[in-house]
Design a protein around this motif. Structure first.
Motif, short mmCIF file in Angstrom:
data_model
loop_
_atom_site.label_atom_id
_atom_site.label_comp_id
_atom_site.label_asym_id
_atom_site.label_seq_id
_atom_site.Cartn_x
_atom_site.Cartn_y
_atom_site.Cartn_z
N LYS A 149 39.91 -58.38 -32.31
CA LYS A 149 38.87 -58.29 -31.41
C LYS A 149 37.88 -59.20 -31.69
N SER A 150 37.39 -59.32 -33.10
CA SER A 150 36.26 -60.12 -33.58
C SER A 150 36.87 -61.46 -33.70
N SER A 151 38.11 -61.74 -34.11
CA SER A 151 38.69 -63.10 -33.91
C SER A 151 38.60 -63.74 -32.60
N THR A 175 37.26 -53.51 -40.10
CA THR A 175 36.30 -54.57 -40.51
C THR A 175 34.96 -54.34 -39.67
N THR A 176 34.98 -54.40 -38.57
CA THR A 176 33.62 -54.46 -37.60
C THR A 176 33.03 -52.93 -37.77
N THR A 177 32.01 -52.60 -38.09
CA THR A 177 31.33 -51.41 -37.90
C THR A 177 30.36 -50.89 -37.12
N ILE A 217 30.75 -57.65 -25.49
CA ILE A 217 30.51 -56.71 -26.50
C ILE A 217 31.78 -56.55 -27.58
N ASP A 218 31.64 -56.56 -28.80
CA ASP A 218 32.72 -56.73 -29.86
C ASP A 218 32.57 -55.19 -30.25
N SER A 219 33.63 -54.46 -30.42
CA SER A 219 33.40 -52.93 -30.94
C SER A 219 34.17 -52.66 -31.91
MG LIG Z 1 36.41 -56.81 -35.55
#
Ligand SMILES: [Mg+2]
Ligand SMILES: Nc1nc2c(ncn2[C@@H]2O[C@H](COP(=O)(O)OP(=O)(O)OP(=O)(O)O)[C@@H](O)[C@H]2O)c(=O)[nH]1
Ligand SMILES: [Zn+2]
Length: 343
Positions: A223-225, A251-253, A267-269
Protein backbone atom coordinates in the motif's frame (compact mmCIF):
# COMPACT_ATOMS: atom_id res chain seq x y z
CA UNK A 1 -11.36 -22.48 39.75
CA UNK A 2 -8.52 -20.91 41.75
CA UNK A 3 -6.67 -20.31 38.53
CA UNK A 4 -9.67 -18.64 36.98
CA UNK A 5 -10.09 -16.38 39.96
CA UNK A 6 -6.46 -15.42 39.82
CA UNK A 7 -6.85 -14.60 36.16
CA UNK A 8 -9.87 -12.51 36.92
CA UNK A 9 -7.98 -10.66 39.65
CA UNK A 10 -5.02 -10.15 37.31
CA UNK A 11 -7.34 -8.87 34.62
CA UNK A 12 -8.95 -6.53 37.06
CA UNK A 13 -5.54 -5.17 38.10
CA UNK A 14 -4.48 -4.68 34.50
CA UNK A 15 -7.71 -2.89 33.71
CA UNK A 16 -7.32 -0.72 36.81
CA UNK A 17 -3.77 0.26 35.87
CA UNK A 18 -4.80 0.98 32.29
CA UNK A 19 -7.75 3.04 33.51
CA UNK A 20 -5.53 5.08 35.83
CA UNK A 21 -3.03 5.66 33.07
CA UNK A 22 -5.79 6.82 30.68
CA UNK A 23 -7.20 9.13 33.36
CA UNK A 24 -3.76 10.69 33.97
CA UNK A 25 -3.28 11.22 30.21
CA UNK A 26 -6.74 12.79 29.93
CA UNK A 27 -5.96 15.11 32.84
CA UNK A 28 -2.65 16.20 31.31
CA UNK A 29 -4.45 16.71 28.03
CA UNK A 30 -7.27 18.80 29.47
CA UNK A 31 -4.83 21.02 31.39
CA UNK A 32 -2.90 21.49 28.13
CA UNK A 33 -6.13 22.50 26.38
CA UNK A 34 -7.06 24.81 29.25
CA UNK A 35 -3.65 26.45 29.12
CA UNK A 36 -4.09 27.00 25.40
CA UNK A 37 -7.60 28.31 25.77
CA UNK A 38 -6.47 30.67 28.50
CA UNK A 39 -3.97 32.17 26.03
CA UNK A 40 -4.61 33.74 22.66
CA UNK A 41 -6.45 31.40 20.40
CA UNK A 42 -7.16 32.28 16.78
CA UNK A 43 -10.62 32.44 15.23
CA UNK A 44 -12.58 29.24 14.57
CA UNK A 45 -11.79 27.81 11.16
CA UNK A 46 -12.20 24.64 9.11
CA UNK A 47 -9.55 21.93 9.12
CA UNK A 48 -8.94 18.45 7.72
CA UNK A 49 -7.52 15.67 9.90
CA UNK A 50 -4.44 14.34 8.09
CA UNK A 51 -3.21 11.89 10.73
CA UNK A 52 -3.79 10.87 14.32
CA UNK A 53 -1.08 10.54 16.99
CA UNK A 54 -2.37 9.29 20.32
CA UNK A 55 -4.01 12.28 22.01
CA UNK A 56 -3.13 14.75 19.27
CA UNK A 57 -4.11 15.05 15.63
CA UNK A 58 -2.38 16.68 12.69
CA UNK A 59 -4.71 19.14 10.99
CA UNK A 60 -4.42 20.91 7.67
CA UNK A 61 -5.94 24.41 7.58
CA UNK A 62 -8.66 24.56 4.92
CA UNK A 63 -9.24 28.31 4.68
CA UNK A 64 -7.79 31.75 5.20
CA UNK A 65 -4.12 32.73 5.39
CA UNK A 66 -3.04 29.43 6.89
CA UNK A 67 -4.70 27.32 4.16
CA UNK A 68 -2.65 24.22 3.32
CA UNK A 69 -0.43 24.48 6.43
CA UNK A 70 -0.20 21.68 9.02
CA UNK A 71 -0.84 22.07 12.74
CA UNK A 72 -0.68 19.73 15.70
CA UNK A 73 -3.91 20.06 17.66
CA UNK A 74 -5.19 18.95 21.04
CA UNK A 75 -8.73 17.69 21.34
CA UNK A 76 -11.32 19.13 23.67
CA UNK A 77 -12.32 16.41 26.09
CA UNK A 78 -15.95 16.19 24.96
CA UNK A 79 -15.08 15.29 21.37
CA UNK A 80 -15.51 11.80 19.90
CA UNK A 81 -12.45 9.97 18.55
CA UNK A 82 -11.30 11.64 15.34
CA UNK A 83 -9.85 9.78 12.37
CA UNK A 84 -7.98 10.64 9.21
CA UNK A 85 -10.34 12.33 6.75
CA UNK A 86 -12.47 14.03 9.40
CA UNK A 87 -13.35 17.67 8.88
CA UNK A 88 -13.16 19.76 12.04
CA UNK A 89 -13.47 23.25 13.43
CA UNK A 90 -10.24 24.30 15.13
CA UNK A 91 -8.46 27.32 16.55
CA UNK A 92 -4.78 28.07 16.18
CA UNK A 93 -2.72 28.50 19.37
CA UNK A 94 0.32 30.67 19.94
CA UNK A 95 3.04 28.02 19.82
CA UNK A 96 1.95 26.32 16.64
CA UNK A 97 -0.34 23.99 18.60
CA UNK A 98 -4.07 24.36 18.15
CA UNK A 99 -7.30 23.10 19.66
CA UNK A 100 -10.02 21.10 17.94
CA UNK A 101 -13.35 22.62 18.88
CA UNK A 102 -15.84 20.50 16.92
CA UNK A 103 -16.15 17.63 14.50
CA UNK A 104 -18.34 18.09 11.41
CA UNK A 105 -20.71 15.26 10.47
CA UNK A 106 -19.11 12.46 8.41
CA UNK A 107 -20.39 11.69 4.93
CA UNK A 108 -19.08 8.13 5.16
CA UNK A 109 -17.33 6.11 7.83
CA UNK A 110 -15.28 2.97 7.30
CA UNK A 111 -15.18 0.96 10.53
CA UNK A 112 -13.61 -2.20 11.79
CA UNK A 113 -13.63 -3.83 15.20
CA UNK A 114 -10.46 -3.54 17.29
CA UNK A 115 -8.82 -6.45 19.12
CA UNK A 116 -11.52 -6.31 21.84
CA UNK A 117 -14.28 -6.46 19.23
CA UNK A 118 -15.18 -2.80 19.70
CA UNK A 119 -16.12 -0.84 16.64
CA UNK A 120 -13.50 1.71 15.58
CA UNK A 121 -13.69 4.07 12.63
CA UNK A 122 -10.57 3.88 10.41
CA UNK A 123 -11.20 6.67 7.92
CA UNK A 124 -13.89 9.29 7.40
CA UNK A 125 -15.44 10.84 4.30
CA UNK A 126 -13.84 8.50 1.76
CA UNK A 127 -15.84 7.66 -1.39
CA UNK A 128 -13.67 4.79 -2.60
CA UNK A 129 -12.09 1.87 -0.78
CA UNK A 130 -9.18 0.30 -2.62
CA UNK A 131 -8.74 -3.30 -1.46
CA UNK A 132 -5.09 -4.09 -2.14
CA UNK A 133 -3.73 -7.62 -2.41
CA UNK A 134 -0.70 -9.25 -4.04
CA UNK A 135 0.75 -12.62 -5.07
CA UNK A 136 2.86 -12.32 -1.86
CA UNK A 137 1.69 -12.40 0.93
CA UNK A 138 -0.83 -14.92 -0.35
CA UNK A 139 -4.26 -13.32 -0.73
CA UNK A 140 -7.30 -14.52 1.23
CA UNK A 141 -10.61 -14.36 -0.63
CA UNK A 142 -12.36 -14.32 2.71
CA UNK A 143 -10.60 -11.11 3.77
CA UNK A 144 -11.43 -9.46 0.43
CA UNK A 145 -15.08 -10.46 0.90
CA UNK A 146 -15.09 -8.99 4.40
CA UNK A 147 -13.84 -5.70 3.02
CA UNK A 148 -16.51 -5.85 0.32
CA UNK A 149 -19.20 -6.37 2.94
CA UNK A 150 -17.83 -3.43 4.95
CA UNK A 151 -17.74 -1.27 1.80
CA UNK A 152 -21.32 -2.13 0.79
CA UNK A 153 -22.41 -1.56 4.39
CA UNK A 154 -20.80 1.88 4.48
CA UNK A 155 -22.03 2.76 0.98
CA UNK A 156 -18.46 3.22 -0.30
CA UNK A 157 -17.45 2.16 -3.81
CA UNK A 158 -14.82 -0.63 -3.81
CA UNK A 159 -11.90 -1.11 -6.23
CA UNK A 160 -9.94 -4.36 -6.16
CA UNK A 161 -6.24 -3.82 -6.77
CA UNK A 162 -3.75 -6.61 -7.40
CA UNK A 163 -0.29 -5.14 -6.75
CA UNK A 164 3.11 -6.77 -7.42
CA UNK A 165 1.96 -8.00 -10.84
CA UNK A 166 5.69 -8.46 -11.53
CA UNK A 167 5.60 -11.44 -9.14
CA UNK A 168 2.98 -13.35 -11.15
CA UNK A 169 4.51 -16.57 -12.46
CA UNK A 170 3.37 -19.95 -13.82
CA UNK A 171 3.00 -21.25 -10.28
CA UNK A 172 0.68 -18.63 -8.81
CA UNK A 173 -1.07 -17.43 -11.98
CA UNK A 174 -3.90 -20.02 -12.05
CA UNK A 175 -5.04 -19.29 -8.48
CA UNK A 176 -4.72 -15.51 -8.95
CA UNK A 177 -6.63 -15.56 -12.22
CA UNK A 178 -9.38 -17.65 -10.64
CA UNK A 179 -9.58 -15.16 -7.77
CA UNK A 180 -9.76 -12.15 -10.09
CA UNK A 181 -12.37 -13.89 -12.26
CA UNK A 182 -14.69 -14.26 -9.26
CA UNK A 183 -14.78 -10.49 -8.73
CA UNK A 184 -14.85 -9.56 -12.40
CA UNK A 185 -17.87 -11.83 -12.82
CA UNK A 186 -19.60 -9.94 -10.00
CA UNK A 187 -18.97 -6.67 -11.83
CA UNK A 188 -16.44 -5.24 -9.36
CA UNK A 189 -13.70 -3.09 -10.91
CA UNK A 190 -10.37 -4.96 -10.80
CA UNK A 191 -6.94 -3.56 -11.67
CA UNK A 192 -3.51 -5.24 -11.88
CA UNK A 193 -0.49 -3.04 -11.20
CA UNK A 194 3.12 -3.09 -10.10
CA UNK A 195 4.27 -0.32 -7.79
CA UNK A 196 7.86 -1.34 -8.54
CA UNK A 197 7.72 -1.68 -12.33
CA UNK A 198 5.05 0.98 -12.92
CA UNK A 199 2.72 -1.27 -14.95
CA UNK A 200 -0.92 -0.19 -14.70
CA UNK A 201 -0.12 2.83 -12.52
CA UNK A 202 -1.60 5.30 -15.01
CA UNK A 203 -4.91 3.44 -15.04
CA UNK A 204 -4.84 3.42 -11.25
CA UNK A 205 -4.21 7.18 -11.14
CA UNK A 206 -7.15 7.70 -13.52
CA UNK A 207 -9.40 5.71 -11.15
CA UNK A 208 -8.23 7.72 -8.13
CA UNK A 209 -8.43 11.20 -9.68
CA UNK A 210 -11.09 13.35 -8.07
CA UNK A 211 -11.92 10.76 -5.39
CA UNK A 212 -11.14 10.46 -1.71
CA UNK A 213 -9.78 6.93 -1.50
CA UNK A 214 -8.35 4.72 1.21
CA UNK A 215 -5.88 1.88 0.63
CA UNK A 216 -6.67 -1.13 2.82
CA UNK A 217 -5.45 -4.72 2.94
CA UNK A 218 -3.04 -7.12 4.58
CA UNK A 219 0.32 -5.86 5.80
CA UNK A 220 3.00 -6.18 3.13
CA UNK A 221 0.84 -6.03 0.00
CA UNK A 222 2.50 -2.72 -0.95
CA UNK A 223 0.00 0.00 0.00
CA UNK A 224 2.70 2.49 1.00
CA UNK A 225 4.82 1.49 -2.01
CA UNK A 226 1.85 2.36 -4.22
CA UNK A 227 1.55 5.78 -2.57
CA UNK A 228 5.28 6.35 -3.17
CA UNK A 229 4.88 5.39 -6.81
CA UNK A 230 1.86 7.69 -7.29
CA UNK A 231 3.36 10.58 -5.31
CA UNK A 232 7.17 10.35 -5.60
CA UNK A 233 7.78 13.34 -3.30
CA UNK A 234 6.02 11.57 -0.41
CA UNK A 235 8.59 8.82 0.27
CA UNK A 236 6.79 6.70 2.89
CA UNK A 237 8.57 3.98 4.83
CA UNK A 238 8.06 0.51 3.34
CA UNK A 239 9.04 -2.76 4.97
CA UNK A 240 10.15 -6.17 3.70
CA UNK A 241 8.09 -9.31 4.20
CA UNK A 242 9.17 -11.53 7.07
CA UNK A 243 11.60 -14.18 5.82
CA UNK A 244 10.13 -16.69 8.24
CA UNK A 245 6.40 -16.28 7.63
CA UNK A 246 6.27 -14.51 4.28
CA UNK A 247 3.85 -12.05 5.89
CA UNK A 248 4.06 -8.26 6.10
CA UNK A 249 5.82 -6.67 9.07
CA UNK A 250 3.29 -3.92 9.96
CA UNK A 251 5.41 -1.04 8.77
CA UNK A 252 2.76 1.68 8.59
CA UNK A 253 1.38 2.44 12.04
CA UNK A 254 -0.99 5.34 11.43
CA UNK A 255 -3.35 6.31 8.62
CA UNK A 256 -2.31 9.41 6.69
CA UNK A 257 -3.97 11.51 3.99
CA UNK A 258 -2.24 12.83 0.86
CA UNK A 259 -3.49 15.19 -1.83
CA UNK A 260 -3.16 14.54 -5.56
CA UNK A 261 -1.96 17.62 -7.44
CA UNK A 262 -4.86 17.25 -9.90
CA UNK A 263 -7.55 16.91 -7.20
CA UNK A 264 -8.56 14.03 -4.98
CA UNK A 265 -7.06 12.54 -1.82
CA UNK A 266 -5.55 9.23 -0.86
CA UNK A 267 -5.31 7.70 2.61
CA UNK A 268 -2.64 5.08 3.35
CA UNK A 269 -3.66 2.85 6.25
CA UNK A 270 -1.83 0.30 8.43
CA UNK A 271 -2.14 -3.27 7.18
CA UNK A 272 -4.15 -5.77 9.18
CA UNK A 273 -3.90 -9.44 10.11
CA UNK A 274 -7.58 -10.15 10.10
CA UNK A 275 -10.72 -8.15 9.71
CA UNK A 276 -13.66 -9.15 11.88
CA UNK A 277 -17.13 -7.89 11.14
CA UNK A 278 -18.50 -7.79 14.67
CA UNK A 279 -20.69 -4.77 14.02
CA UNK A 280 -22.84 -6.03 11.18
CA UNK A 281 -25.93 -8.22 11.28
CA UNK A 282 -26.65 -11.30 9.25
CA UNK A 283 -28.83 -9.13 6.99
CA UNK A 284 -25.94 -6.69 6.48
CA UNK A 285 -23.64 -9.53 5.48
CA UNK A 286 -26.25 -10.83 3.03
CA UNK A 287 -26.65 -7.32 1.61
CA UNK A 288 -22.86 -7.14 1.22
CA UNK A 289 -22.86 -10.15 -1.12
CA UNK A 290 -24.30 -8.31 -4.11
CA UNK A 291 -25.10 -11.50 -6.05
CA UNK A 292 -27.52 -12.49 -3.23
CA UNK A 293 -29.67 -9.39 -3.72
CA UNK A 294 -32.17 -11.04 -6.06
CA UNK A 295 -32.21 -14.25 -4.01
CA UNK A 296 -32.75 -13.15 -0.43
CA UNK A 297 -36.40 -13.53 0.53
CA UNK A 298 -37.04 -16.19 -2.12
CA UNK A 299 -36.26 -19.24 0.01
CA UNK A 300 -39.15 -21.54 0.93
CA UNK A 301 -38.66 -20.89 4.65
CA UNK A 302 -38.62 -17.34 5.90
CA UNK A 303 -35.92 -18.06 8.47
CA UNK A 304 -33.83 -20.07 5.99
CA UNK A 305 -30.15 -20.26 7.02
CA UNK A 306 -29.16 -21.30 3.48
CA UNK A 307 -27.47 -24.34 4.92
CA UNK A 308 -29.29 -27.42 3.63
CA UNK A 309 -32.93 -26.35 3.72
CA UNK A 310 -35.15 -27.55 0.88
CA UNK A 311 -36.30 -24.82 -1.47
CA UNK A 312 -33.35 -22.55 -0.58
CA UNK A 313 -32.88 -19.95 -3.33
CA UNK A 314 -29.18 -19.49 -2.52
CA UNK A 315 -28.41 -23.20 -2.67
CA UNK A 316 -30.21 -23.47 -6.01
CA UNK A 317 -28.20 -20.53 -7.33
CA UNK A 318 -25.01 -22.21 -6.07
CA UNK A 319 -26.02 -25.37 -7.92
CA UNK A 320 -26.46 -23.64 -11.27
CA UNK A 321 -23.45 -21.33 -10.92
CA UNK A 322 -25.18 -17.99 -10.31
CA UNK A 323 -23.47 -18.00 -6.92
CA UNK A 324 -19.80 -19.02 -6.89
CA UNK A 325 -18.59 -21.65 -4.43
CA UNK A 326 -15.75 -19.47 -3.13
CA UNK A 327 -18.17 -16.67 -2.28
CA UNK A 328 -20.56 -19.12 -0.59
CA UNK A 329 -17.64 -20.38 1.53
CA UNK A 330 -16.77 -16.80 2.50
CA UNK A 331 -20.38 -16.04 3.33
CA UNK A 332 -20.59 -19.07 5.61
CA UNK A 333 -17.32 -18.31 7.34
CA UNK A 334 -18.32 -14.67 7.94
CA UNK A 335 -21.72 -15.67 9.33
CA UNK A 336 -20.07 -18.26 11.57
CA UNK A 337 -17.74 -15.58 12.95
CA UNK A 338 -20.50 -13.10 13.91
CA UNK A 339 -21.47 -12.78 17.56
CA UNK A 340 -24.50 -15.01 18.18
CA UNK A 341 -26.78 -12.05 18.91
CA UNK A 342 -26.58 -10.91 15.29
CA UNK A 343 -27.83 -14.21 13.83
MG1 LIG B 1 2.44 0.63 4.69
N1 LIG C 1 8.00 -7.23 -6.33
C1 LIG C 1 7.31 -6.21 -5.84
N2 LIG C 1 7.42 -5.88 -4.54
C2 LIG C 1 6.70 -4.85 -4.07
C3 LIG C 1 5.83 -4.09 -4.90
N3 LIG C 1 5.24 -3.15 -4.15
C4 LIG C 1 5.72 -3.30 -2.90
N4 LIG C 1 6.62 -4.31 -2.85
C5 LIG C 1 7.39 -4.75 -1.66
O1 LIG C 1 6.49 -5.29 -0.69
C6 LIG C 1 6.99 -5.03 0.63
C7 LIG C 1 5.91 -4.37 1.47
O2 LIG C 1 5.63 -3.07 0.95
P1 LIG C 1 4.90 -1.93 1.80
O3 LIG C 1 4.61 -0.84 0.84
O4 LIG C 1 5.63 -1.62 3.04
O5 LIG C 1 3.52 -2.69 2.18
P2 LIG C 1 2.27 -2.12 3.01
O6 LIG C 1 1.05 -2.73 2.41
O7 LIG C 1 2.32 -0.65 3.09
O8 LIG C 1 2.52 -2.78 4.43
P3 LIG C 1 2.02 -2.25 5.91
O9 LIG C 1 2.41 -0.82 6.04
O10 LIG C 1 2.74 -3.15 6.87
O11 LIG C 1 0.53 -2.47 5.92
C8 LIG C 1 8.22 -4.17 0.45
O12 LIG C 1 9.35 -5.00 0.53
C9 LIG C 1 8.07 -3.61 -0.94
O13 LIG C 1 9.30 -3.29 -1.54
C10 LIG C 1 5.74 -4.46 -6.29
O14 LIG C 1 5.03 -3.88 -7.11
N5 LIG C 1 6.50 -5.52 -6.70
ZN1 LIG D 1 -32.03 -20.15 1.83
Amino acid sequence: MAKRQLNRRQNWRIEKIQGERAARAAKRESSAVEALEGGDLGAEQLGLVIAHFGVQVEVEAQEGELKGQMFRCHLRANLPALVTGDTVVWRAGNQGIGVIVAQLPRKTELCRPDSRGQLKPVAANVDMIVIVFAPMPEPHANLIDRYLVAAEHAGIRPLLLLNKADLIDDQNAPALNALLAVYRQLGYPVLEVSAHHGDGMEQLQAQLDGHISVFVGQSGVGKSSLVNSLLPEVNLRVGPLSEVSGQGTHTTTTARLFHFPGGGDLIDSPGIREFGLGHVSRADVEAGFIEFNDLIGRCRFRDCKHDREPGCALLMALEDGRVQQQRMNSYRSIIASLPESSY
